[in-house]
Design a protein around this motif. Structure first.
Motif, PDB file in Angstrom:
ATOM      1  N   PRO A   1      -7.353 -38.567  72.525  1.00  0.00           N
ATOM      2  CA  PRO A   1      -7.833 -38.856  71.172  1.00  0.00           C
ATOM      3  C   PRO A   1      -9.076 -39.745  71.109  1.00  0.00           C
ATOM      4  O   PRO A   1      -9.997 -39.467  70.331  1.00  0.00           O
ATOM      5  CB  PRO A   1      -6.625 -39.538  70.515  1.00  0.00           C
ATOM      6  N   ALA A   2      -9.126 -40.792  71.907  1.00  0.00           N
ATOM      7  CA  ALA A   2     -10.284 -41.690  71.856  1.00  0.00           C
ATOM      8  C   ALA A   2     -11.542 -40.996  72.372  1.00  0.00           C
ATOM      9  O   ALA A   2     -12.642 -41.209  71.855  1.00  0.00           O
ATOM     10  CB  ALA A   2     -10.010 -42.957  72.672  1.00  0.00           C
ATOM     11  N   ALA A   3     -11.384 -40.161  73.386  1.00  0.00           N
ATOM     12  CA  ALA A   3     -12.524 -39.410  73.906  1.00  0.00           C
ATOM     13  C   ALA A   3     -13.043 -38.441  72.854  1.00  0.00           C
ATOM     14  O   ALA A   3     -14.255 -38.264  72.684  1.00  0.00           O
ATOM     15  CB  ALA A   3     -12.129 -38.661  75.182  1.00  0.00           C
ATOM     16  N   PHE A   4     -12.118 -37.809  72.133  1.00  0.00           N
ATOM     17  CA  PHE A   4     -12.506 -36.886  71.072  1.00  0.00           C
ATOM     18  C   PHE A   4     -13.221 -37.617  69.947  1.00  0.00           C
ATOM     19  O   PHE A   4     -14.177 -37.108  69.362  1.00  0.00           O
ATOM     20  CB  PHE A   4     -11.274 -36.153  70.539  1.00  0.00           C
ATOM     21  N   ALA A   5     -12.753 -38.810  69.630  1.00  0.00           N
ATOM     22  CA  ALA A   5     -13.383 -39.585  68.565  1.00  0.00           C
ATOM     23  C   ALA A   5     -14.833 -39.909  68.907  1.00  0.00           C
ATOM     24  O   ALA A   5     -15.707 -39.914  68.035  1.00  0.00           O
ATOM     25  CB  ALA A   5     -12.599 -40.876  68.320  1.00  0.00           C
ATOM     26  N   ALA A   6     -15.103 -40.155  70.175  1.00  0.00           N
ATOM     27  CA  ALA A   6     -16.451 -40.534  70.596  1.00  0.00           C
ATOM     28  C   ALA A   6     -17.337 -39.341  70.924  1.00  0.00           C
ATOM     29  O   ALA A   6     -18.554 -39.385  70.712  1.00  0.00           O
ATOM     30  CB  ALA A   6     -16.365 -41.457  71.814  1.00  0.00           C
ATOM     31  N   HIS A   7     -16.755 -38.255  71.437  1.00  0.00           N
ATOM     32  CA  HIS A   7     -17.555 -37.138  71.952  1.00  0.00           C
ATOM     33  C   HIS A   7     -16.967 -35.795  71.519  1.00  0.00           C
ATOM     34  O   HIS A   7     -16.832 -34.878  72.325  1.00  0.00           O
ATOM     35  CB  HIS A   7     -17.625 -37.206  73.481  1.00  0.00           C
ATOM     36  N   LYS A   8     -16.631 -35.673  70.267  1.00  0.00           N
ATOM     37  CA  LYS A   8     -15.951 -34.474  69.775  1.00  0.00           C
ATOM     38  C   LYS A   8     -16.750 -33.203  70.033  1.00  0.00           C
ATOM     39  O   LYS A   8     -16.207 -32.191  70.493  1.00  0.00           O
ATOM     40  CB  LYS A   8     -15.670 -34.612  68.279  1.00  0.00           C
ATOM     41  N   ASP A   9     -18.052 -33.226  69.768  1.00  0.00           N
ATOM     42  CA  ASP A   9     -18.874 -32.028  69.951  1.00  0.00           C
ATOM     43  C   ASP A   9     -18.877 -31.572  71.404  1.00  0.00           C
ATOM     44  O   ASP A   9     -18.830 -30.365  71.689  1.00  0.00           O
ATOM     45  CB  ASP A   9     -20.309 -32.274  69.476  1.00  0.00           C
ATOM     46  N   TYR A  10     -18.944 -32.531  72.316  1.00  0.00           N
ATOM     47  CA  TYR A  10     -18.957 -32.193  73.744  1.00  0.00           C
ATOM     48  C   TYR A  10     -17.677 -31.446  74.127  1.00  0.00           C
ATOM     49  O   TYR A  10     -17.726 -30.396  74.788  1.00  0.00           O
ATOM     50  CB  TYR A  10     -19.102 -33.456  74.587  1.00  0.00           C
ATOM     51  N   TYR A  11     -16.531 -31.960  73.701  1.00  0.00           N
ATOM     52  CA  TYR A  11     -15.271 -31.356  74.125  1.00  0.00           C
ATOM     53  C   TYR A  11     -14.990 -30.047  73.395  1.00  0.00           C
ATOM     54  O   TYR A  11     -14.438 -29.111  73.982  1.00  0.00           O
ATOM     55  CB  TYR A  11     -14.128 -32.360  73.968  1.00  0.00           C
TER      56      TYR A  11
END
Length: 217
Positions: free
Chosen positions: A168-178
């Motif tokens: 979740p935290a990674a998605f919050a910061a880099h949603k477009d990338y993932y």
């Protein structure tokens, strides 16, 4: 001691990642801190967005909830969108007792991988050949890695039951990338299925449904 063990394993088994860690500078953005749990399990904080990667009262249990909330039926192939401290992968393996499954960990930030190597004993995961890591790659570099992963062993036969585990935290910061990583992965799956003579549209029905769910995060 932990860092030395992990680095030795990387040097022997994954020299590209070893070089990546050795050349990665640690900034002040990401910090590994002690949680509020009695055992002081480490937690990861993204100071830029002010977000813990895991429930700070119990990081390991918080990670378990991420896995169990997925209500996974077939656990043969799983893809981790964001690495964190690798708790999600550890818990997935512990919960499902998988012995013949394959795992792909995608992490945008080399710094997070380097911090995990420094603070968490992941030697056995580094040495495990069924686990692949993609770290610090641009979107334009992902396709061949993902194609190779799907061509490994019998992974192609589980195209409809791939489990995407989002950090979740990674998605919050880099949603477009993932999200774009998932799109690229779907393209790689289509090519693999076409090569082996399966109907890619039929096989991707389950994947498209998963992708719709991810976009809601």
């Amino acid at each position: 001691m932990i860092r030395e063990k992990n680095l030795q394993a990387l040097k022997e088994c994954r020299p590209e990642l070893y070089n990546l860690v050795m050349n990665t500078k640690i900034s002040s953005r990401y910090k590994v801190v002690s949680s509020l749990h009695p055992t002081k399990y480490p937690n990861l904080v993204d100071t830029l967005i002010g977000k813990y990667y895991y429930d700070n009262s119990s990081p390991v249990e918080g990670s378990k909830k991420i896995i169990t909330d997925k209500k996974i039926n077939l656990c043969n192939v799983s893809i981790y969108l964001g690495m964190g401290l690798l708790y999600n992968l550890m818990n997935y393996i512990h919960i499902y007792g998988v012995s013949n499954s394959y795992f792909l960990v995608v992490e945008k930030e080399p710094e997070i991988f380097a911090l995990t190597v420094e603070h968490i004993d992941i030697e056995k995961y580094i040495r495990e050949g069924r686990i692949q890591f993609i770290v610090g790659k641009g979107l334009n570099e992902l396709y061949p890695y993902m194609n190779r992963f799907m061509s490994t062993s019998n992974n192609k036969f589980f195209a409809k039951s791939i489990n995407y585990i989002e950090e979740p935290a990674a998605f919050a910061a880099h949603k477009d990338y993932y999200l774009n990583s998932v799109r690229i992965f779907n393209d790689a799956i289509k090519e693999v299925l076409l090569f082996y003579g399966n109907d890619p549209l039929d096989s991707l029905i389950g994947i498209d449904h998963t992708f719709v769910n991810i976009k809601e995060i």
